[in-house]
Design a protein around this motif. Sequence first.
Motif, PDB file in Angstrom:
ATOM      1  N   ASP A 111      15.736  61.180  24.568  1.00  0.00           N
ATOM      2  CA  ASP A 111      15.686  62.982  25.000  1.00  0.00           C
ATOM      3  C   ASP A 111      14.595  63.717  24.072  1.00  0.00           C
ATOM      4  O   ASP A 111      14.286  64.909  24.428  1.00  0.00           O
ATOM      5  CB  ASP A 111      17.073  63.270  24.459  1.00  0.00           C
ATOM      6  CG  ASP A 111      17.326  64.830  24.869  1.00  0.00           C
ATOM      7  OD1 ASP A 111      17.404  65.269  25.907  1.00  0.00           O
ATOM      8  OD2 ASP A 111      17.740  65.683  23.795  1.00  0.00           O
ATOM      9  N   ILE A 112      14.212  63.167  22.664  1.00  0.00           N
ATOM     10  CA  ILE A 112      13.023  64.072  22.212  1.00  0.00           C
ATOM     11  C   ILE A 112      12.143  64.501  22.629  1.00  0.00           C
ATOM     12  O   ILE A 112      11.846  66.069  22.448  1.00  0.00           O
ATOM     13  CB  ILE A 112      12.182  63.322  21.279  1.00  0.00           C
ATOM     14  CG1 ILE A 112      11.899  64.206  20.102  1.00  0.00           C
ATOM     15  CG2 ILE A 112      11.836  62.166  21.518  1.00  0.00           C
ATOM     16  CD1 ILE A 112      11.716  63.212  18.682  1.00  0.00           C
ATOM     17  N   TYR A 113      11.606  64.058  23.471  1.00  0.00           N
ATOM     18  CA  TYR A 113      10.672  64.075  24.388  1.00  0.00           C
ATOM     19  C   TYR A 113      11.109  65.942  25.760  1.00  0.00           C
ATOM     20  O   TYR A 113      10.330  66.639  25.692  1.00  0.00           O
ATOM     21  CB  TYR A 113       9.964  63.668  25.817  1.00  0.00           C
ATOM     22  CG  TYR A 113       9.890  62.040  25.555  1.00  0.00           C
ATOM     23  CD1 TYR A 113       8.543  61.906  23.937  1.00  0.00           C
ATOM     24  CD2 TYR A 113      10.445  60.820  24.423  1.00  0.00           C
ATOM     25  CE1 TYR A 113       8.169  60.890  23.553  1.00  0.00           C
ATOM     26  CE2 TYR A 113      10.254  59.694  24.071  1.00  0.00           C
ATOM     27  CZ  TYR A 113       9.022  59.734  23.097  1.00  0.00           C
ATOM     28  OH  TYR A 113       8.230  58.774  22.864  1.00  0.00           O
ATOM     29  N   VAL A 114      12.018  65.374  26.708  1.00  0.00           N
ATOM     30  CA  VAL A 114      12.707  66.385  27.359  1.00  0.00           C
ATOM     31  C   VAL A 114      13.166  67.385  26.039  1.00  0.00           C
ATOM     32  O   VAL A 114      12.810  69.449  26.651  1.00  0.00           O
ATOM     33  CB  VAL A 114      13.367  66.064  28.062  1.00  0.00           C
ATOM     34  CG1 VAL A 114      14.160  67.105  28.536  1.00  0.00           C
ATOM     35  CG2 VAL A 114      12.857  65.159  28.819  1.00  0.00           C
ATOM     36  N   ALA A 115      13.581  67.277  25.522  1.00  0.00           N
ATOM     37  CA  ALA A 115      14.103  68.633  24.663  1.00  0.00           C
ATOM     38  C   ALA A 115      12.708  69.199  23.640  1.00  0.00           C
ATOM     39  O   ALA A 115      13.155  70.256  23.624  1.00  0.00           O
ATOM     40  CB  ALA A 115      15.378  67.640  23.183  1.00  0.00           C
ATOM     41  N   LEU A 116      12.185  68.449  23.799  1.00  0.00           N
ATOM     42  CA  LEU A 116      10.875  69.114  23.015  1.00  0.00           C
ATOM     43  C   LEU A 116      10.037  70.312  23.773  1.00  0.00           C
ATOM     44  O   LEU A 116      10.116  71.661  23.528  1.00  0.00           O
ATOM     45  CB  LEU A 116       9.913  68.150  22.700  1.00  0.00           C
ATOM     46  CG  LEU A 116       9.439  67.831  21.320  1.00  0.00           C
ATOM     47  CD1 LEU A 116       8.568  66.640  21.207  1.00  0.00           C
ATOM     48  CD2 LEU A 116       9.352  68.806  19.852  1.00  0.00           C
TER      49      LEU A 116
ATOM     50  N   SER B 138      13.249  73.317  24.633  1.00  0.00           N
ATOM     51  CA  SER B 138      13.054  74.330  23.842  1.00  0.00           C
ATOM     52  C   SER B 138      12.217  75.258  23.304  1.00  0.00           C
ATOM     53  O   SER B 138      12.049  75.801  22.922  1.00  0.00           O
ATOM     54  CB  SER B 138      13.444  73.776  22.427  1.00  0.00           C
ATOM     55  OG  SER B 138      12.381  72.957  22.252  1.00  0.00           O
ATOM     56  N   GLY B 139      11.022  74.594  24.056  1.00  0.00           N
ATOM     57  CA  GLY B 139       9.493  75.516  23.821  1.00  0.00           C
ATOM     58  C   GLY B 139       9.050  75.012  22.726  1.00  0.00           C
ATOM     59  O   GLY B 139       8.109  75.659  22.877  1.00  0.00           O
ATOM     60  N   MET B 140       9.593  74.150  22.468  1.00  0.00           N
ATOM     61  CA  MET B 140       8.764  73.980  21.044  1.00  0.00           C
ATOM     62  C   MET B 140       7.296  72.826  21.328  1.00  0.00           C
ATOM     63  O   MET B 140       6.194  73.305  20.435  1.00  0.00           O
ATOM     64  CB  MET B 140       9.734  72.820  20.121  1.00  0.00           C
ATOM     65  CG  MET B 140       8.997  71.933  18.752  1.00  0.00           C
ATOM     66  SD  MET B 140       8.530  73.388  17.029  1.00  0.00           S
ATOM     67  CE  MET B 140      10.350  73.658  16.758  1.00  0.00           C
ATOM     68  N   LEU B 141       7.656  72.192  22.420  1.00  0.00           N
ATOM     69  CA  LEU B 141       6.056  71.810  22.460  1.00  0.00           C
ATOM     70  C   LEU B 141       5.104  72.776  22.743  1.00  0.00           C
ATOM     71  O   LEU B 141       3.875  72.275  21.687  1.00  0.00           O
ATOM     72  CB  LEU B 141       6.249  70.617  24.111  1.00  0.00           C
ATOM     73  CG  LEU B 141       5.165  70.339  24.809  1.00  0.00           C
ATOM     74  CD1 LEU B 141       4.399  69.107  23.907  1.00  0.00           C
ATOM     75  CD2 LEU B 141       5.432  69.278  26.137  1.00  0.00           C
ATOM     76  N   GLU B 142       5.871  73.527  24.078  1.00  0.00           N
ATOM     77  CA  GLU B 142       4.057  75.062  24.529  1.00  0.00           C
ATOM     78  C   GLU B 142       3.866  75.292  22.687  1.00  0.00           C
ATOM     79  O   GLU B 142       2.885  75.725  22.756  1.00  0.00           O
ATOM     80  CB  GLU B 142       4.918  75.645  25.577  1.00  0.00           C
ATOM     81  CG  GLU B 142       4.574  77.296  25.669  1.00  0.00           C
ATOM     82  CD  GLU B 142       5.422  77.854  26.100  1.00  0.00           C
ATOM     83  OE1 GLU B 142       4.803  78.771  27.038  1.00  0.00           O
ATOM     84  OE2 GLU B 142       5.811  77.431  26.787  1.00  0.00           O
TER      85      GLU B 142
END
Length: 457
Positions: A192-197, A200-204
């Motif tokens: 789930d880490i990839y979608v959760a990143l 959550s806005g963390m990836l952006e």
Amino acid sequence: MSSDAHLSDHFAETLSKMRSAGAHAMELAALRRRLEQLTEPGAGELPGNELEPLDDISRLVDLPEPDAEEARRVLDRTAVLKLNGGLGTSMGLTGPKSLLEIKPGKTFLDVIAMQVLSTREKYNARLPLILMNSAGTREPSLELLKKYPDLADDVIPADFLQGREPKITADGRPAAWPANPELEWCPPGHGDIYVALAVSGMLETLLAEGIRWCFVSNSDNLGALPDARIAAWLAKEDIPFAMETVLGTAADRKGGHLARRAGRIVLRESAQVPDGDDSFGDVAKWRFFNTNNIWFDLERLKALQDADPAAPLLPLIVNRKTVDPADAASTPVIQLETAMGAAIGSVEGARAIEIPRTRFAPVKTTDDLLVVRSDAYVLDDGGEMVPEFTTTPPVVSLSKEFYKLLPDFDARIPVAPSLKECTSLAVDGDVTFGKDVVVRGDVKITGPKTIADGEVL
């Protein structure tokens, strides 16, 4: 919704429950894919007869040490991400497992903070630390990190939350448990880490701040320090995803191993082994085992998700439990999970790298805890757990009846014995250890018994 029309009514009901709870479109897409995978023949299975052993792979010991400027440059664009959602219930804990004391006055999170601060200082790199928390671990974990004000980043948040999805019954309907509706939900595995990143806005945020690579590991693995050699290898060879692996031993039979399937590298977990398939435990055949130390390129992840909101494609893991884990008589349920390391099978150009065992020392049981609390490892000022044993760490086996739960363990072993000269320690029955006990070589103790202060075994 029309996109769910091809699914069974029960699956559509599960997605509807997820949607009603406020799920993001990417989370719904990921759950929809897992539900579709569940309908496939042999859902969630990887039979050994479809796999081939992996050839030799790159090795960390062969990678060159980058010069100071290159090391600073790549680590300055790397984030350290710790999977921190576990509550340590298997040890009888009710709080975050990462707040368990492993050396006097030092928890897992203390040591992780020390490691990141030390690496930042060494390389003059930004190197933000981020936790993927669950609702139960978030508050106490962030509270502990306040002890390290220098750790905080001005822009990048200290954590984000893992997702959750409905547990389902055998026919795909969302499970109902009115006695405790929270138990109707479960995390969808660390895949789930990839979608959760992204959700959550963390990836952006990370990409906007110039962070390109992410180094992920479990918070209970204190050997997983950020390594400039691996970061430089990813940058130089433009590697989108890399998994750290160790050569398997008998102790790794429950962990996931790498193999080839139809020419691609895949990760096989024990939950994916069909009934009657005895190939999984063959560590001589399946040589390389997953450490859950993962590196990936955030720009590549964003590109994959722009094309497919549920990316990367991960094989399904079907986990069969009861809706109330503490009540074996409660409704049987299925938890649809994925493993983050399984992205190695779908990300084009993904690589595996063999690492020494010093980078893989997870604490899963009180057996492991006794080893790290003992003098087999010394904690240095930079947070590194330095091995004091000569070749391999001592193998500890404690009677589950008396040592599985932490309160019982602490009552019987208030002070860890010396294990740096120990090869193996087996404790059968109720044994209490005094102070300054020394264990050497191979030792077996049968209780009930009390080991006196200062005794040499």
